[in-house]
Design an enzyme around this catalytic site. Sequence first.
Site, short mmCIF file in Angstrom:
data_model
loop_
_atom_site.label_atom_id
_atom_site.label_comp_id
_atom_site.label_asym_id
_atom_site.label_seq_id
_atom_site.Cartn_x
_atom_site.Cartn_y
_atom_site.Cartn_z
N ASP A 131 34.86 51.66 39.54
CA ASP A 131 33.51 52.18 39.68
C ASP A 131 32.70 51.64 38.51
OD1 ASP A 131 31.35 53.89 40.64
OD2 ASP A 131 31.75 55.12 38.87
N GLU A 179 32.92 49.13 44.49
CA GLU A 179 31.73 49.53 45.22
C GLU A 179 30.79 48.34 45.39
OE1 GLU A 179 29.83 53.74 44.84
OE2 GLU A 179 28.77 52.42 43.46
N ASP A 210 33.32 59.25 36.78
CA ASP A 210 33.44 57.82 37.06
C ASP A 210 34.89 57.45 37.42
OD1 ASP A 210 30.62 56.84 35.88
OD2 ASP A 210 31.52 58.34 34.56
#
Length: 169
Positions: free
Chosen positions: A7, A71, A144
Site C-alpha cells: 500500500d 493498488e 497502511d
Amino acid sequence: MRVFGIDCGTEITGFGVVDSDDSGRLSRLVCQTSGAIRLGKTLSASQRLAEVHRILSAELQRWQPEVVAIEEVFYSVNAKSALKLGQVRGVALLAAAQCGLPVAEYAPLSIKSSVVGYGLAKKEQVQFMVARLLSLSALPEPADAADALAIAICHLHTAQTIALQGGPR
C-alpha cells in the site's frame, strides 16, 4: 501461494505477506508478516524514495513471494500529491521487477469489495475484516499495513476465482 501486498503512501508505505494454505479441507489465509515504512519528514524526496526501495527490496528477498499485489494509481484532485504517490509506486514496482516478480494491480474499489464486500468501506472496516479473514487476535496496525494485507487478500481471492473458472493465474 504467497502474495506480498504493498500500500503505497507518501508518508507511510504499508506491506504485508499472506499465504493461501490449501492443505486442509478448506483453504485458509495465513498472515506471515505486516509492517510499515515510515518516512522521515527531514529526508529529501530522493532519500525517501531510496529508503522505500531499500526496505521493500529487503522484505521481498526475505519473504520470497510468488507475486506482488499493489493498488492501482489513485486519481487525486491534488496533482502534486498524485505525482508524489506515483513516485513511491514506481519505486515499489521497480523493487518487484528487480526481484523478477510478477505484479498484479487492483483498483481501490475492487480491494475493498473483495475484503469487506463494499467498495466504499472505511479504513476501520477494512482493518476489522482483514483481522477476521486472517484470524488475527488484534487489528493490524497501522491502517497502511492493514491495507497492504487487504491488497494481498484481494489477489488471493481473485486468483482463486480464476482457478475455479479454469483460467490462468
